[in-house]
Design an enzyme around this catalytic site. Structure first.
Site, short mmCIF file in Angstrom:
data_model
loop_
_atom_site.label_atom_id
_atom_site.label_comp_id
_atom_site.label_asym_id
_atom_site.label_seq_id
_atom_site.Cartn_x
_atom_site.Cartn_y
_atom_site.Cartn_z
N ARG A 165 0.98 -3.30 2.32
CA ARG A 165 0.17 -2.08 2.41
C ARG A 165 0.95 -0.82 2.03
O ARG A 165 0.63 0.28 2.45
CB ARG A 165 -0.41 -1.91 3.82
CG ARG A 165 -1.26 -3.07 4.30
CD ARG A 165 -2.47 -3.31 3.42
NE ARG A 165 -3.25 -4.45 3.91
CZ ARG A 165 -3.11 -5.69 3.45
NH1 ARG A 165 -2.25 -5.95 2.48
NH2 ARG A 165 -3.83 -6.69 3.94
N SER A 241 -10.53 -2.67 8.67
CA SER A 241 -9.32 -2.89 9.46
C SER A 241 -8.60 -1.55 9.68
O SER A 241 -8.22 -0.88 8.72
CB SER A 241 -8.39 -3.86 8.74
OG SER A 241 -9.02 -5.12 8.59
N GLU A 339 -3.54 1.61 9.33
CA GLU A 339 -3.73 1.43 7.89
C GLU A 339 -4.54 2.60 7.35
O GLU A 339 -4.40 2.98 6.19
CB GLU A 339 -4.46 0.11 7.64
CG GLU A 339 -4.55 -0.30 6.20
CD GLU A 339 -5.08 -1.71 6.02
OE1 GLU A 339 -5.69 -1.95 4.96
OE2 GLU A 339 -4.90 -2.56 6.91
#
Length: 343
Positions: A165, A241, A339
């Site tokens: 990520r 998420s 995230e």
């Protein structure tokens, strides 16, 4: 011609559907539009934020900024042979639509990343991934414009510093580089292609469906599995998420399993000394599944998903995320990193 809007409400530009206003707003439809923008008073005298689909952004307040909405659309086959196809895609293209088109063409190696809301540019920016695949695995290069030098630059995969990520665009180049195009190298599907079906829910779905296993059936399985776990975005608003899966050493996992026997972990091929834990499982074990506080909550079918039940503010969502982080840290001594990007 650039059309600057003032005091624009950003609620419809993110999937969290949180109210916030920006001082200035402009949409960019081409690289030449962006080069024109760099010469304007509005650009030179304001901080800026690049915005794609808004699927990974949480606005926490009104701000005195210039928001630049990226609508650069482009699709081009650069090279194709019997085994591979190289495709260049504009940063503003809907990434899921791109994945669906590649599957329709029987082009393989990004099929497991279906049904993730994102623009193509954001996919490279955050190195998105799912079900054993990451964007970095098939990105050849990323092209964009340096906002300082105004030069168009193409950066090879090896120089993108891709990690879980993360990328150079999220770190060193965060404020001075606009991604305009991304180039992918995909496989032409054949019966010899090795599908990634390592996840139990995918294997179970395929076994139950009794369908022939190929990229179309695997992608359909993953799409339907994701749909079953995600809220209806017309009634509950979310970024999907919310937290990254934490990366810890195998020694730490062994220690944690003395108290939590069924703790889930995933190997990291590039770093065998470390594993990824399931952030969703940690949140559920900390007691937050089904949790609701005011206008925000944790989705009842997947603890990794924070949702806006109504007119939630960005601060309410951040506060809930902080409460979850504190509880997981206290219970497992593991840090959860969002995230989602707070603005």
């Amino acid at each position: 011609m650039l059309n600057f809007q003032e005091n624009t409400d950003l609620i419809r530009y993110t999937t969290f559907w949180v109210q916030a206003k920006t001082k200035l707003f402009v949409e960019i439809n081409s690289e030449s539009d962006f080069l024109d923008l760099l010469e304007t008073w509005e650009w030179k005298n304001n901080q800026h934020l690049f915005l794609g689909t808004g699927a990974n952004i949480l606005f926490t307040k009104d701000f005195d900024w210039l928001v630049v909405k990226i609508n650069i659309l482009w699709k081009n086959i650069v090279e194709k042979n019997d085994n591979n196809v190289v495709v260049e895609v504009g940063a503003g293209e809907d990434r899921n639509n791109f994945v669906e088109r590649t599957i329709d063409q029987w082009w393989a190696w990004i099929e497991n990343m279906i049904s993730i809301p994102s623009s193509v540019g954001a996919a490279a920016f955050g190195n998105i991934g799912a079900y054993g695949m990451e964007a970095k695995d098939r990105i050849v290069s990323v092209s964009g414009i340096n906002t300082t030098t105004k030069e168009t630059t193409t950066i090879s995969n090896s120089d993108c510093s891709f990690w879980y990520r993360e990328s150079v665009f999220k770190q060193q180049f965060k404020d001075n580089f606009l991604i305009t195009r991304v180039r992918f190298n995909l496989d032409v599907y054949t019966p010899d292609y090795i599908l990634n079906t390592n996840y139990k829910d995918v294997q179970q779905y395929i076994a139950d469906s009794r369908k022939e296993i190929n990229i179309k059936t695997v992608s359909q399985a993953i799409s339907e599995i994701r749909e079953s776990k995600l809220p209806d975005r017309k009634t509950l608003w979310t970024a999907g998420s919310f937290f990254k899966n934490p990366i810890v050493s195998k020694e730490r996992v062994a220690l944690l399993r003395t108290n939590f026997v069924h703790l889930v972990s995933f190997d990291i091929p590039d770093d065998p000394a470390y594993v990824k834990l399931s952030a969703g499982q940690l949140i559920e074990l900390a007691g937050f599944k089904w949790y609701k506080k005011g206008n925000v909550g944790v989705y009842d079918k997947h603890a990794l998903i924070l949702v806006n039940h109504g007119w939630a503010t960005g601060k309410e969502i951040v506060d809930l995320a902080g409460e979850i982080q504190d509880s997981v840290q206290e219970m497992f001594w593991v840090s959860l990193s969002p995230e989602v990007i707070y603005v």
